[in-house]
Design a protein around this motif. Sequence first.
Motif, mmCIF file in Angstrom:
data_model
loop_
_atom_site.group_PDB
_atom_site.id
_atom_site.type_symbol
_atom_site.label_atom_id
_atom_site.label_comp_id
_atom_site.label_asym_id
_atom_site.label_seq_id
_atom_site.Cartn_x
_atom_site.Cartn_y
_atom_site.Cartn_z
ATOM 1 N N ARG A 76 0.852 -1.187 0.000
ATOM 2 C CA ARG A 76 0.000 0.000 0.000
ATOM 3 C C ARG A 76 0.887 1.236 0.000
ATOM 4 N NH1 ARG A 76 -4.925 -1.506 0.199
ATOM 5 N NH2 ARG A 76 -5.575 -3.312 1.368
ATOM 6 N N ASP A 81 0.478 5.448 0.024
ATOM 7 C CA ASP A 81 -0.385 6.630 0.156
ATOM 8 C C ASP A 81 -1.856 6.266 0.257
ATOM 9 O OD1 ASP A 81 1.817 8.319 0.054
ATOM 10 O OD2 ASP A 81 1.744 8.470 -2.113
ATOM 11 N N GLY A 82 -2.192 5.439 1.201
ATOM 12 C CA GLY A 82 -3.607 5.138 1.420
ATOM 13 C C GLY A 82 -3.997 3.762 0.939
ATOM 14 N N ASN A 140 -2.987 8.685 -7.407
ATOM 15 C CA ASN A 140 -2.643 9.977 -6.799
ATOM 16 C C ASN A 140 -1.377 10.613 -7.362
ATOM 17 O OD1 ASN A 140 -4.886 10.027 -5.018
ATOM 18 N ND2 ASN A 140 -3.821 8.557 -3.712
#
Length: 171
Positions: free
Chosen positions: A68, A70-71, A97
């Motif tokens: 994972r 960034d989120g 992102n």
Amino acid sequence: RAFEADGVTPTAAATGFCRKNKVPTDALENDGEYVWATVSGVGLSSVEVVSKALPGIISGLNFPKTMRWDGADTFSRPLRWLLAMHGTHHVPFTALNVASGSTTRLLRNSATPTAEVRDAAHHAELLASDTIEIDQDVRRDAIWTAATLLAAGVSGVIPAGAGQPGGLIDE
């Protein structure tokens, strides 16, 4: 059947076809075997089509091992930049992102670690000028040749199958 027995009155199927394609029933063409309508419409530019498709393509890439970043997004490695060009045009989009741009990264110790890309051929030139080989077969051969020379220089031996596809060279 597209027309009733009289050959003129459109059937419900033909009427539905015309409604779906936004053409009047009198625009149907008939050669006795097939019935069709010529429909014209303004489509999207290729840059718009690619721009809409790329986020799904990138997020849909599967890897045996992901993490994972960034989120909630998962990917094999951190996604640092995206380069998307169509000819000389930058293709703007965002995936995981990260917004696409028209620059690429070179080696960290380069005089200029980022460079503006004009088109695909220019991208290949930039990478080659910074000793980055993009052709997997050429890169594999160069690594194998260097490893063989290094091993020979210290009287070492590389196992015979290591250089074959699926061998150590592919690890």
